[in-house]
Design a protein around this motif. Sequence first.
Motif, PDB file in Angstrom:
ATOM      1  N   CYS A  60       0.840  -1.203   0.000  1.00  0.00           N
ATOM      2  CA  CYS A  60       0.000   0.000   0.000  1.00  0.00           C
ATOM      3  C   CYS A  60       0.875   1.254   0.000  1.00  0.00           C
ATOM      4  CB  CYS A  60      -0.916   0.020   1.217  1.00  0.00           C
ATOM      5  SG  CYS A  60      -2.200  -1.229   1.188  1.00  0.00           S
ATOM      6  N   ARG A  61       1.862   1.255   0.890  1.00  0.00           N
ATOM      7  CA  ARG A  61       2.747   2.406   0.977  1.00  0.00           C
ATOM      8  C   ARG A  61       3.464   2.655  -0.343  1.00  0.00           C
ATOM      9  NH1 ARG A  61       7.983   2.547   1.461  1.00  0.00           N
ATOM     10  NH2 ARG A  61       8.911   4.556   1.921  1.00  0.00           N
ATOM     11  N   LEU A  62       3.977   1.572  -0.929  1.00  0.00           N
ATOM     12  CA  LEU A  62       4.722   1.678  -2.179  1.00  0.00           C
ATOM     13  C   LEU A  62       3.831   2.202  -3.304  1.00  0.00           C
ATOM     14  CD1 LEU A  62       7.681   0.886  -2.449  1.00  0.00           C
ATOM     15  CD2 LEU A  62       6.952  -1.154  -3.667  1.00  0.00           C
ATOM     16  N   ARG A  63       2.611   1.676  -3.355  1.00  0.00           N
ATOM     17  CA  ARG A  63       1.694   2.091  -4.429  1.00  0.00           C
ATOM     18  C   ARG A  63       1.382   3.583  -4.303  1.00  0.00           C
ATOM     19  NH1 ARG A  63       0.537   0.875  -9.562  1.00  0.00           N
ATOM     20  NH2 ARG A  63      -1.589   1.428 -10.097  1.00  0.00           N
ATOM     21  N   TRP A  64       1.186   4.023  -3.049  1.00  0.00           N
ATOM     22  CA  TRP A  64       0.873   5.428  -2.830  1.00  0.00           C
ATOM     23  C   TRP A  64       2.094   6.308  -3.143  1.00  0.00           C
ATOM     24  CZ3 TRP A  64      -2.806   8.887  -2.443  1.00  0.00           C
ATOM     25  CH2 TRP A  64      -2.517  10.123  -1.873  1.00  0.00           C
ATOM     26  N   MET A  65       3.222   5.948  -2.581  1.00  0.00           N
ATOM     27  CA  MET A  65       4.429   6.772  -2.714  1.00  0.00           C
ATOM     28  C   MET A  65       4.930   6.842  -4.158  1.00  0.00           C
ATOM     29  SD  MET A  65       4.963   7.761   0.391  1.00  0.00           S
ATOM     30  CE  MET A  65       6.590   8.159   0.939  1.00  0.00           C
ATOM     31  N   ASN A  66       4.821   5.733  -4.876  1.00  0.00           N
ATOM     32  CA  ASN A  66       5.434   5.664  -6.203  1.00  0.00           C
ATOM     33  C   ASN A  66       4.472   5.908  -7.358  1.00  0.00           C
ATOM     34  OD1 ASN A  66       7.949   5.157  -5.146  1.00  0.00           O
ATOM     35  ND2 ASN A  66       7.842   2.953  -5.444  1.00  0.00           N
ATOM     36  N   TYR A  67       3.168   5.899  -7.054  1.00  0.00           N
ATOM     37  CA  TYR A  67       2.245   5.976  -8.187  1.00  0.00           C
ATOM     38  C   TYR A  67       1.051   6.899  -7.971  1.00  0.00           C
ATOM     39  CZ  TYR A  67       0.011   4.253 -12.420  1.00  0.00           C
ATOM     40  OH  TYR A  67      -0.541   4.165 -13.666  1.00  0.00           O
ATOM     41  N   LEU A  68       0.447   6.853  -6.789  1.00  0.00           N
ATOM     42  CA  LEU A  68      -0.831   7.536  -6.606  1.00  0.00           C
ATOM     43  C   LEU A  68      -0.726   8.945  -6.027  1.00  0.00           C
ATOM     44  CD1 LEU A  68      -2.974   4.562  -5.256  1.00  0.00           C
ATOM     45  CD2 LEU A  68      -2.986   5.536  -7.562  1.00  0.00           C
ATOM     46  N   ARG A  69       0.377   9.268  -5.385  1.00  0.00           N
ATOM     47  CA  ARG A  69       0.505  10.602  -4.786  1.00  0.00           C
ATOM     48  C   ARG A  69       0.223  11.678  -5.815  1.00  0.00           C
ATOM     49  NH1 ARG A  69       6.052  11.759  -1.967  1.00  0.00           N
ATOM     50  NH2 ARG A  69       6.740  10.257  -3.498  1.00  0.00           N
ATOM     51  N   PRO A  70      -0.534  12.715  -5.432  1.00  0.00           N
ATOM     52  CA  PRO A  70      -0.885  13.777  -6.393  1.00  0.00           C
ATOM     53  C   PRO A  70       0.341  14.507  -6.946  1.00  0.00           C
ATOM     54  CG  PRO A  70      -2.212  13.946  -4.402  1.00  0.00           C
ATOM     55  CD  PRO A  70      -1.170  12.914  -4.122  1.00  0.00           C
ATOM     56  N   SER A  71       1.417  14.534  -6.165  1.00  0.00           N
ATOM     57  CA  SER A  71       2.598  15.288  -6.592  1.00  0.00           C
ATOM     58  C   SER A  71       3.464  14.533  -7.592  1.00  0.00           C
ATOM     59  CB  SER A  71       3.441  15.658  -5.380  1.00  0.00           C
ATOM     60  OG  SER A  71       3.819  14.494  -4.677  1.00  0.00           O
ATOM     61  N   ILE A  72       3.109  13.278  -7.849  1.00  0.00           N
ATOM     62  CA  ILE A  72       3.915  12.476  -8.774  1.00  0.00           C
ATOM     63  C   ILE A  72       3.782  13.032 -10.192  1.00  0.00           C
ATOM     64  CG2 ILE A  72       4.157  10.200  -9.848  1.00  0.00           C
ATOM     65  CD1 ILE A  72       5.094  10.175  -7.022  1.00  0.00           C
ATOM     66  N   LYS A  73       4.924  13.212 -10.806  1.00  0.00           N
ATOM     67  CA  LYS A  73       4.954  13.697 -12.182  1.00  0.00           C
ATOM     68  C   LYS A  73       5.030  12.497 -13.127  1.00  0.00           C
ATOM     69  CE  LYS A  73       7.864  17.121 -13.011  1.00  0.00           C
ATOM     70  NZ  LYS A  73       9.182  17.724 -13.331  1.00  0.00           N
TER      71      LYS A  73
END
Length: 236
Positions: A60-73
């Motif tokens: 879950c953490r990885l998916r959020w940090m690497n893919y779903l976070r709004p700040s991800i470019k």
Amino acid sequence: MKQVRRLAVETSCCSRVGLKRGPWSPEEDEVLASFMQREGEGQWRTLSMHAGLHHCCKSCRLRWMNYLRPSIKRGHITTDEEELILRLHRLLGNRHDARLSRWSLISRRIPGRTDNEIKNYWKTHLSKKLIKQGIDPRTHKPFASSSSTTPDYPAVNPNPIAKEAIVGATGEDDHFRCSDDLNFLSEWFAEVNQAGDELFSGLIFDSFSNHVDDIILMQEQTNNSCSAWFDFESSL
DNA sequence: AACTCCTTCAACCGCCCGCAG
DNA sequence: TCTGCGGGCGGTTGAAGGAGT
């Protein structure tokens, strides 16, 4: 001891019966994203249960940090970003004592990019590009000279640099880790300042990325294994 | 068209560290 | 001081898709 620690991890959320592995579905992404927006980051262990997800806490953490976070470019790495990655890797990832590669430190200096993304990009693109150019991606030196065991820089830094300049490198003094090493670092810089060379004495680090090359130069002119460098890098 | 090989990158794994009890 | 937990990190894996034959 390690066995006990590993057991502790495995008996936490990651060993729950019925956990799902593999790719995330759009529905799962939606559940995780809305939960994160509602509750915020943290509490990963309980998140997967409370959100009704069947992936383990780390997933879950990885998916959020690497893919779903709004700040991800999303999208391709630009040439500017590529240049910055190269310079930062040269600064942070070329340790002679084969310590960690510092992908997270590098990624923090490149907005919207994750450590995983940069690590993959380095491995699949940049390291190959350097090899083609005859440059060792580990040391950023030509292959012929990188095998040399005797460094071509002096063991003691002949170049002075004000401690304030280093502390100001991030623009935030509180980023500088408070530890015993800081005292050593201060003494080291004081010693370095007495060396007489004025090359860096007036340098002001108002923007880190604008001065990476200066710092690399300083690093190359010092002993890379110096613990002060490790502390300085950790403060970035 | 079918097959093999290569490349990419999301996801997982194992380990480590800091902190609280 | 020891132990367990939460979280973070770098290294590795493997599925998917593209390129080549």
